[in-house]
Structures are given as structure tokens and as C-alpha cells.
Design a protein around this motif. Structure first.
Motif: not given
Lengths: 162, 397
Positions: B114, B196, B216, B250, B253, B350
């Protein structure tokens, strides 16, 4: 049997509402039942309304005379598995996408791997999971499909020269 | 503005594995996205029908290069349930230990990826360096870094000694310290939040409708975790929290995975400090009476589910494997829609789509026809040597 109350209730409801056959409570959190394919979409919609909103996966199977699929639905605690059989001569199952739109790849898999026609899929789907040049009249997960025969017929798959 | 459809993949530099996204663009903005899969189909379910239960263990381990333990544990839970095998408590504890170490290694890997996708390559370098600590733990305990092969029918293959326990705990303490820094980074660093936040939105009702699983789903505020909901192994005896976040993006996450690392460290310590005594494996009959069962497992990426049917022989009648990424990819299409083209790699990364990694190098000299494999120590020595020849000395590191 108070600890299996939810499971027993689910079993009884499936039997009463959808004439489920061979319904069993296998153990804590596991309920199995067999229903007619025509009642499948209705049963799935009912399950979702009851809080069983997660279609974990769909397992296709080949039992010889019959093909079919198991629909594993869960409220994250109790896993309810509905079994739907369809004759090998003309295998058709209704789509459950209306209730579970996330199940598209599972249903495409039934078509590709077992040759079960799923009625009600949106048009214009690419095949999944098989390669686009794999023959469309062969279904690898059927028991009479043998990997060795397929490889022998196809000159492209000759073992590599060492 | 006219619409343009561009294929993103199956071979694309931003993707680590073959999958295809058909993106319909209006300028830089995505109006709709379709996911196409199947470029990596290996026919494992068919292959499993022709192998014995013990051979399948090694096949199933190779479903995924990162969740190798997740898949074998789900498979073996099914086999042992059908065979009515009483697996020793110590074996279950060791399996849980590996499951959590695997989660740590997978989540650290993801934080790095990420970071890389958001243009924060220092984070990538840091987390992958720290990930070596947990890979060393796994190698110490099992002999392998990625495919641990710790499971066997009826138990596990290796015991945990007191020295191993001390060494693992030492490394976990180091990782806790590092992870606290990453949590600080994820929650306080403005560039991370800016890159993000509100990217790849997945509202909870869509996450439920599209069957999202794992981090998720949890980043969309859905407390869905098989370890808590339908406990397997020894999770019902462990003290841990299900981490959720409600930003649906994101950023959420990232926070969920970073905080889950802390929960995993907690569990690893609990398991190591309370390892039950007793044997690590029992003998099991290799022929399994007809029956069927289904079990799920919380892999690092989410719910992993296996269905197994036995027919009285030593080979399964049918094995079905559904890995978490397949469940999550339906949500990716939604996350991409309405977003920007530049966000695509980050949004796809993600959900942590699964990829394989390998460690040892094998060098083949075609002239001499000789093969030689190099281990970690040798590779390290060679690279230090090479840099020294160029005038850089790394020996102190």
C-alpha cells in the motif's frame, strides 16, 4: 438440545416453507437441506430476509445421474447449505443473482466447469474460469472428463523435451 | 466528453498478477468498471480428485503463496471432521500460532505494498525489512519461510521448543515496537491520510450485498470475522478484538490491518505462553468413510471456505476451494466506479489481492550444465562482496 435451537428452527422452517428433503443439523452452526431448483430463488430471498445475507460460495457437483450445486449461505454464525439437483440430460438451475449480486463468478463457474446452464444471468458475460480457447462443450469437473484424455488429444500439450 | 474503454490488465505494470479490469473512462474519471478473471486457473479442484488426502495437503498449500497455512488448515479441518479424528490440543494451538504469524507476515507485506502504491516507498522498505523478522520466526519454527508445511493429517509435523518460543517472543517484541510506529504513521501522517481518504469507497450495504470478506468488509464497519463468529482451532480460548473502521475507504483498510497486527501479536503471546502439553499428532485412518462437510477460516484477506466430500477411499470425491480474493473482487468494481484512473492501482491493492513470492535462488549454468542453489547467508555474503568491490561497505549492517 437447547444449544442447537437456531439450527433446529432453521431446519424446521426450510422443511415447512420450501418442502426441503433430507434436512439435517450436522453439528453446531451447520444445517444442510435439499430443495427443488424451482424453489431456489425464493428460498434464497427468504434466507436473506432472515439475516442470512452472505453467500459464501456455490459448490457444483456431479453425482452421476444428477448434476447440481450446493449454496452455502451464512449469517456469519450458522452456515446453511442448500442442495439443488438437476438431471444430467438437461442440467438447468435458476440464477440467484437477484438476491445475491455478488455470486456472479460462482454461477459462471457452474456453467464453465460442470455445464449446468444457469437461467437468468445478465447477457454478455465472458466465460470464467476457463481459458477462452478451451472447448465450450467440455466440462472438466464432470466425473467422466479425464485430464489424461484431454491432454492426449491435444498435440499442444506434449510433454516438454528435457 | 466521449467515453473510452481501456483494458487494465491482464498484463499491466500496476498489477502483480493476471486479472483484467475493463474501465470505461470519461476523461480521467471512471464511469464503470468490469472485472474479468480466470487468467490463472490451474485446475486444482480437478487435480485434488486424483490425489490422496495426504498428497492433496501439498497441492492445497500451493493454492496461495501467502495464505498457504490458511488453505491447508481449512482443508485439514474438513478431512479431520470427516474422519472423526481427535486432533491433540497442542497441535491445534500450534496451528493457531502459525495462522497468526502468517497474518502478521501478510499484513506487513500489505502495508508495504500500500505504501508503494501511494508513492510512499520508504514505508515499503521499512515494513518489508520488518517482515523478515516474522519470516525468520516461521523459518525457525517450521524450516520454511513461505510454504511452512506444518500441517499433517492428525496434527502438526514439528513441535515448538522452549528456545524457539523465547526467540519468537523476542522478535514479536521488536515487531510490536515497529507496528506502534506504523499505527502512528497511518493515523497521524497527513500525506497518508490525504492519499487514502475517500478513495475506493465501499459503503457497508454494498459490502454486504457483494459478499465482501475480511479487512475489506471490516473497514466498511461490518464486524465479520470467522474467528469470532464460528470459532475454529483454539480461537474461542483467546482474548482478541475484532477491529472495524467506519470510513469505508482505503484509509480504513490501512487502519484495520495495522490494528489487527497488534491483536495478532497479543494472540501469539497468549498461545506461546499457554501451549497445552501433550502429543502433537495422532495416527489417522487414510481411508475416510463417505460424508461431506464445509468449513471456513479467517485468512489474512478474509473468509476462506472449503467444501469436502469423501467416498470411502483414500481420495476425495469433491473438493471446493473459494479463496477470499474471489469474494472481494466483486466489490472492487464498485470501488473503482466514480473514482479516478490514478487511484486504480491503490484501490485494487487495498483488498490485498493474493500473489506468490519466493526466496531461494537457483542458478543454472548452461555451459557446465550445473545447478547450484544459494541460501540466505550465501546470497547476503555475495551481495556484500559485490558492493564492496564497488567501494561501498555493508558489513556493519
Amino acid at each position: 438440545m437447547s444449544e442447537l435451537q437456531i439450527e433446529e428452527k432453521m431446519k424446521a422452517a426450510l422443511e415447512a416453507k420450501f418442502q426441503a428433503a433430507n434436512a439435517i443439523v450436522q453439528r453446531k452452526n451447520r444445517v444442510w437441506a435439499e430443495i427443488e431448483p424451482s424453489k431456489l430463488p425464493e428460498a434464497m430471498a427468504w434466507l436473506k430476509a432472515e439475516g442470512y445475507g452472505h453467500l459464501a460460495t456455490v459448490t457444483g457437483f456431479d453425482e452421476g445421474e444428477n448434476l447440481g450445486a450446493y449454496y452455502h449461505v451464512t449469517d456469519t454464525h450458522v452456515l446453511v447449505t442448500l442442495k439443488a439437483k438437476t438431471p444430467r440430460a438437461n442440467p438447468v438451475l435458476p440464477s440467484v443473482l437477484k438476491t445475491f449480486p455478488g455470486g456472479l463468478s460462482y454461477e459462471l463457474e457452474l456453467q464453465d466447469m460442470l455445464g449446468i446452464k444457469v437461467e437468468g444471468l445478465p447477457p454478455g458475460q465472458r466465460r470464467y474460469p476457463l481459458d477462452e480457447d478451451f472447448p465450450t462443450d467440455q466440462y472438466p469437473l464432470r466425473k467422466d472428463w479425464k485430464t489424461e484424455e484431454y491432454l492426449a488429444k491435444n498435440p499442444l500439450f506434449k510433454p516438454e523435451a528435457k | 466528453m466521449s467515453k473510452i474503454t481501456i483494458p487494465f490488465g491482464p498484463q499491466h505494470i500496476a498489477l502483480k498478477e493476471p486479472e483484467n479490469f475493463m474501465l470505461v473512462l470519461e476523461g480521467e474519471q471512471i464511469t464503470s468498471a468490469g472485472v474479468n478473471l480466470g487468467y490463472n486457473h490451474r485446475g486444482m479442484e480437478k487435480a485434488a480428485e486424483g490425489r490422496t488426502y495426504i498428497q492433496n495437503l501439498y497441492l492445497i498449500e500451493r493454492v496461495c503463496g501467502i495464505c498457504s497455512h490458511s488453505h491447508t488448515t481449512t482443508y485439514i479441518t474438513n478431512v479431520e471432521e470427516l474422519a472423526k479424528c481427535e486432533t491433540p490440543k497442542r497441535a491445534l494451538a500450534i496451528r493457531t500460532l502459525f495462522a497468526e504469524l502468517e497474518r502478521v507476515h501478510s499484513h506487513l507485506l500489505w502495508v508495504g505494498v500500500a505504501g508503494y502504491e501511494m508513492g510512499f516507498e520508504t514505508l515499503f522498505m521499512y515494513t518489508w525489512r520488518d517482515r523478515e523478522q516474522v519470516l525468520d520466526c516461521l523459518e525457525l519454527l517450521s524450516g520454511n519461510r513461505v510454504h511452512y508445511s506444518i500441517n499433517t493429517l492428525g496434527g502438526v509435523r514439528r513441535d515448538v521448543s522452549a528456545e524457539q518460543k523465547a526467540e519468537v517472543l523476542k522478535r514479536i517484541d521488536y515487531l510490536i515496537e515497529r507496528t506502534n510506529y506504523y499505527i502512528k504513521l497511518a493515523t497521524e501522517e497527513p500525506t497518508v491520510a490525504a492519499r487514502t481518504s475517500r478513495v475506493g469507497m465501499l459503503p457497508p450495504e454494498v459490502a454486504i450485498e457483494r459478499n465482501a470478506v475480511g479487512p475489506t468488509a471490516r473497514a466498511s464497519g461490518i464486524a465479520r470475522d470467522v474467528r469470532k463468529d464460528d470459532p475454529y482451532l483454539i480461537y474461542n480460548e483467546l482474548d482478541f478484538k475484532v477491529i472495524t473502521h467506519n470510513t469505508n475507504d482505503v484509509y480504513g483498510r490501512l487502519v484495520v490491518r495495522a490494528l489487527e497486527l497488534v491483536e495478532s501479536y497479543k494472540m501469539i503471546k497468549q498461545i506461546l505462553n499457554n501451549l497445552p502439553e501433550g502429543p502433537i499428532a495422532v495416527k489417522m485412518n487414510m481411508r475416510i468413510a463417505p460424508g461431506e462437510c464445509v468449513n471456513h477460516y479467517e485468512a489474512p484477506r478474509g473468509e476462506d471456505i472449503h467444501y469436502l466430500k469423501s467416498n470411502g477411499t483414500d481420495k476425495p470425491e469433491r473438493l471446493k476451494v473459494r479463496a477470499p480474493t474471489l469474494a472481494n473482487l466483486q466489490s472492487v468494481a464498485y470501488m473503482l466506479e466514480g473514482g479516478w484512473l490514478a487511484d486504480v492501482p491503490l484501490v485494487i491493492a487495498a483488498i490485498d489481492p493474493c500473489m506468490s513470492c519466493t526466496d531461494r535462488a537457483v542458478v543454472w549454468d548452461p555451459k557446465k550444465g550445473k545447478k547450484q542453489s544459494y541460501g540466505w547467508e550465501e546470497l547476503r555474503k555475495m551481495s556484500i562482496e559485490q558492493y564492496r568491490r564497488r567501494g561501498v561497505d555493508f558489513t556493519r549492517l
